[in-house]
Each structure stands twice: as C-alpha cells, then as structure tokens.
Design an enzyme around this catalytic site. Structure first.
Site, PDB file in Angstrom:
ATOM      1  N   HIS A  17       0.815  -1.222   0.000  1.00  0.00           N
ATOM      2  CA  HIS A  17       0.000   0.000   0.000  1.00  0.00           C
ATOM      3  C   HIS A  17       0.847   1.270   0.000  1.00  0.00           C
ATOM      4  O   HIS A  17       0.305   2.368  -0.099  1.00  0.00           O
ATOM      5  CB  HIS A  17      -0.951  -0.007   1.201  1.00  0.00           C
ATOM      6  CG  HIS A  17      -2.047  -1.014   1.050  1.00  0.00           C
ATOM      7  ND1 HIS A  17      -3.282  -0.712   0.537  1.00  0.00           N
ATOM      8  CD2 HIS A  17      -2.071  -2.345   1.290  1.00  0.00           C
ATOM      9  CE1 HIS A  17      -4.025  -1.799   0.487  1.00  0.00           C
ATOM     10  NE2 HIS A  17      -3.316  -2.814   0.938  1.00  0.00           N
TER      11      HIS A  17
ATOM     12  N   ASP B 167       3.537   9.253  -1.449  1.00  0.00           N
ATOM     13  CA  ASP B 167       2.340   8.543  -0.997  1.00  0.00           C
ATOM     14  C   ASP B 167       2.052   7.422  -1.988  1.00  0.00           C
ATOM     15  O   ASP B 167       2.078   7.653  -3.203  1.00  0.00           O
ATOM     16  CB  ASP B 167       1.151   9.531  -0.984  1.00  0.00           C
ATOM     17  CG  ASP B 167       0.174   9.259   0.142  1.00  0.00           C
ATOM     18  OD1 ASP B 167       0.106   8.108   0.599  1.00  0.00           O
ATOM     19  OD2 ASP B 167      -0.533  10.203   0.547  1.00  0.00           O
TER      20      ASP B 167
END
Ligand code: ADQ
Length: 490
Positions: free
Chosen positions: A157, A365
């Site tokens: 992730h 991110d």
C-alpha cells in the site's frame, strides 16, 4: 468459489452502513471478504504477557474476523520498530528518519512466524491468500515453510523505494527474496513497479520479462500495478446523507462567505503538512488582497504516537500554526483552523463538499485516497478544485487536478491562487473527468483485478509459462522526486 483469506497488520470490523470512521482499505477488504466467504486475520491491537497464538474469532457483517494478541516486545520491535521506524520512513524516501536496529528486524521476523503459525491451520486447499502491506512481507515464506501451497498474493500500500535507497537497509536482499515466495505482487502504480524492477534487475541479478513476470532468486513471480480506488458510489451516496448535509451546512455557516481550503491527512511526515503550511503562508504573503477571503481547515488526527518522530512533527505543526495565525490573524479572522481528531466518513464528506479547494500535497504517498474522496464528495453543479502533489500515486491517474511540487512554496502559492479563481466552467470540466476516473477505477475494480490475477495463478501455474517470454529491460526507473521537473507526471 474459493475462499479469500486476507491478512493485514490490523483488522477493522466492517460496518454495514459505511458511515463509521473506518478508512477506505477497511471498507474495501470488508466488501471483498463478504463476496468471497472470507476470513480476515490480523493483530487484535492488544498485548498479552506471553504469546499464546489463541485466535479470537468474530463474525461481523458477513465476514469472519480472526485476531491474535501480541507480546509487548513484539509491538515494540515489529510494529513501532521495524514497520514504523524502519520500513515506513525508508519506503517514503526518509533515510534520515530510518532506524536500523537489529532487534527490530528480529522482532519483525518473529511476528511474521507467529502470524504464519496461527494462519496455516486455517487454510483449506482451495483458498486464495491475500497479504497486505509492509508489515507482512516475509509471511509467504513462513507459510511455505509450513507446507502451504495455495496461491498467495501480496499488495504493497506504500511506495516501493528507489534501489539506491533500499540498499541502505541491512539484509535488504533477504527482504526482497522473501517477496519471491508470493505468486503475485501488486503495487499501486507503474512508478513503484518500475522501482521494484530496478532492484530486481540491477541488484538481484534477476530478469524482468515482457509479460509481467519477474525472475530472481531461482523463482518466477508475477508483478503488476493495481491502482486502488475508493468505494466511489458509496462515498457519493453518503455525501448526500442527512449527516453530510448537516456537516456541510455547519461548515458553510462558519465560513461566513470565505472560501475554504481543506486538508485531511493522518498526522504523518510523509503527508507534507509542514511544507503545505509554508506554501499557504507564502500564498497569504503573495496575495494580501485575498487574505481575509480564505481560510485553511487542516484535519490531522495523530497516529503512531509511540514513535518519537510523530510526537515531534505534532509539536512542530502546532508551533507553525500558532506562528502563522499570530502573524496574519485579525480579530475576526484566522487563516488556519487546525483540528486533531478523526471524523465519521459522512461528516468528512460534508466537509469536503464545502471546500472550494482540496489540498492534497504529500511528499510521497503510495496512492492517497483523500484525493479521490474529495472528488467523489463534490457538488456536480459547483465542484471544488483538487490540488494534488505529483509525488502521490494518485497523480498518475488524476491528471485533471492542479498538479504541484509540494516542496515548492511558490508552486503551492500559484496553484492556490489559480484554484481559488478558477471559473465554474473549468471547474466542472476538470471535475467531470476526475469523477469519471474515480467511479471507473474504484475499489471494486481494484479488488476484482487483484483477485482475478491471483485466481489465474492457480489456472496457469508459472512453471507452465517458463520460456514463453523474452527478458526485457525494465521500462524506466523512478526519477529522483526532488530533482524531477515540475508538471504532470510522465
Ligand atoms: P494512508 O497513509 O492512511 O493509507 P490515505 O490513502 O490518504 O492514506 O487514506 C487515509 C484514509 O483515512 C482516508 O480514507 C481518509 O478519509 C481517512 N482519514 C484521514 N483523516 C481522517 C480523519 N480526520 N477522520 C476520519 N478519517 C480520516 C495508506 C497509504 C496510501 C494508500 C492507502 C490505501 O499510505 O498511499 O492510498 O494506504 O492503499
């Protein structure tokens, strides 16, 4: 139909209404598991004096949740240590914050063994196993040692770091080698996949094949990008709920005709909050005439408070907010509202909808779901403008946002000015394109594409494919973010 077993560090009981404060991943996995008669296994969040391996089983909203307690030392070394003080900063390109401590590494290995010990007896021959995130990279290796032959997939992730940074990790080879015990490895974007290919080809002496297979350490696996999305339909629906409307009204009333800029992030150094505040300060200084017509609402619930860097960033942000408010405020206006608690999803939807600008400026991110939630919550007749960091995985898909370099105060200042002045027609055109992508590439598409790819492993085992594809040079390697040119990501 096969059962799907998901494993992640923590397990969040899925709520059926989707209006609780759980994050997007919890909702996504909850829905996936309902469809596949699944089990979701993870740490309970509790500690016990001695590890017993006893599972607590709970059935909620059609999903079987299995949780296990860990010892205090496990939590210190595996969770606070290796996961949050070693891998998280390193994978977000912060080697200055990365702790390289042997006890963290051995705690990480021990907890992965413990997860495998409790999981292995639950596995039936037809099960598909889907492991989530950097906490559990060695889990497949531990399961294989216990004789598990099922297809096992792994999804990361967070970003995969550039090879030059990954090699600063002691035992980086062992970590990457353990990924090759999976059948399928997924990343959010091609950029993280390319960085992984770079390590395989240049550091591990492996090969990247044209059909997505990767060969190294005597094993061949599949590796692909699977960009995650949100449950867009659900989010758009809750944006129209009574609670969301009430939250929207509250914001509009308190804004008193001023344009609201909103930021919503876990309080984490990867989210670029300090840089964002500096950029906003620059905007205020550059545009004295606009000062009293705007305010920034930053919502940032603290996380990982046992880790020193997280205590420090909290203190720095409080000081920065105080300083900026001290310099610019007047008796009837303060430029920053800084809120440290979590919101329900429906309340958050109302806040997003009331904001003229969504400011999403992480320094790095994996994807960033807030950008997608902001878009899904907008009023189609009068949508706000998304300002998005080029270093969020989401920037690869959301090209109609105003893409910025979050390290540049001038860039942030210019984008804020442009966003606040953007005519309705342009806002609608950009929003429609963004919303189309958010609806199409939603969480259901993400989940189905990963599960389909994992199912295909069983149907066409990799050994049968040997020799079918020629090796290729990895496409390109991730550019150095700080020196990359501005503009849309390539
Ligand atoms: P995160 O780093 O947590 O996720 P993000 O993708 O933005 O980052 O997801 C945060 C979630 O928490 C969002 O659903 C958001 O609504 C919620 N949230 C944030 N602040 C909140 C608040 N104050 N109250 C309530 N909810 C709040 C990691 C990776 C990301 C990746 C996701 C999913 O770091 O890059 O996108 O996993 O893979």
């Amino acid at each position: 139909m096969s059962r799907l077993i998901c494993v992640s560090n923590r397990v969040t009981p899925p709520s059926t209404k989707g209006a609780g404060s759980q994050g997007g991943l919890a909702l996504a996995l909850g829905a996936a598991l309902r469809q596949y008669r699944g089990i979701w296994l993870g740490w309970s969040g509790h500690t016990t004096p001695e590890f017993t391996g006893q599972l607590t089983i709970q059935r909620t909203a059609g999903v079987t949740l299995a949780t296990v307690d860990l010892e205090e030392q496990d939590v210190q070394e595996y969770y606070n240590g290796y996961a949050n003080m070693t891998l998280w900063p390193l994978f977000h390109h912060r080697i200055d914050l990365t702790a390289y401590d042997r006890s963290f590494g051995s705690g990480y290995e021990r907890v992965n063994r413990r997860f495998a010990e409790v999981l292995a007896p639950l596995i039936e021959p037809d099960d598909l196993i889907w492991v989530h995130d950097y906490h559990l990279i060695p889990l497949a290796r531990e399961l294989r040692k216990r004789g598990v032959k099922n297809p096992i997939g792994f999804f990361l992730h967070i970003p995969w770091p550039a090879r030059q940074l990954l090699v600063t990790l002691p035992r980086h080879r062992q970590l990457v080698e353990s990924l090759f015990e999976y059948d399928l490895v997924g990343f959010h974007t091609d950029e993280w996949l390319d960085a992984f290919h770079g390590y395989v080809a240049k550091e591990a002496g492996g090969q990247v094949l044209a059909d997505g297979r990767v060969r190294a350490f005597g094993r061949t696996i599949r590796a692909r990008a699977f960009p995650i999305g949100i449950d867009a339909e659900d989010f758009a629906a809750i944006a129209g709920s009574t609670t969301a409307k009430r939250s929207w009204e509250r914001m509009i009333k308190s804004a008193q005709g001023r344009a609201m800029i909103v930021g919503v992030d876990r309080l984490d150094y990867s989210k670029g909050l300090e840089e964002r505040f500096h950029g906003y300060e620059r905007f205020l200084a550059d545009n004295p005439d606009l000062q009293k017509h705007v305010f920034l609402l930053q919502i940032a619930p603290p996380t990982r408070e046992d880790v020193e860097e997280y205590q420090e960033i909290r203190q720095r942000l409080e000081a920065l907010t105080g300083r900026i408010n001290g310099v610019f405020s007047d008796v009837d206006w303060a430029p920053i509202r800084y809120v440290n608690h979590a919101f329900r999803r429906d309340e958050l939807a109302g806040v997003y909808r009331a904001a003229r600008v969504g400011l999403v400026t992480p320094l790095r991110d994996g994807m960033n779901l807030v950008a997608k939630e902001y878009v899904a919550a907008q009023d189609p007749e009068d949508p706000g403008v998304l300002i998005l960091s080029r270093f969020a995985g989401a920037a690869r898909q959301m090209r109609e946002a105003l893409i910025v370099n979050p390290y540049s105060q001038e860039d942030l200042s210019d984008a804020l000015k442009q966003g606040l002045a953007m005519p309705l027609e342009e806002r609608v055109a950009r929003w429609r394109a963004l919303m189309g992508g958010v609806m199409r590439d939603d969480v259901v598409a993400w989940r189905n594409s990963f599960v389909d790819a994992l199912t295909a492993v069983r149907e066409a085992p990799l050994e049968e494919l040997e020799g079918l594809a020629a090796p290729v040079e990895p496409r390109s390697f991730a550019p150095d973010p700080a020196s990359a040119a501005l503009g849309l990501p390539s």
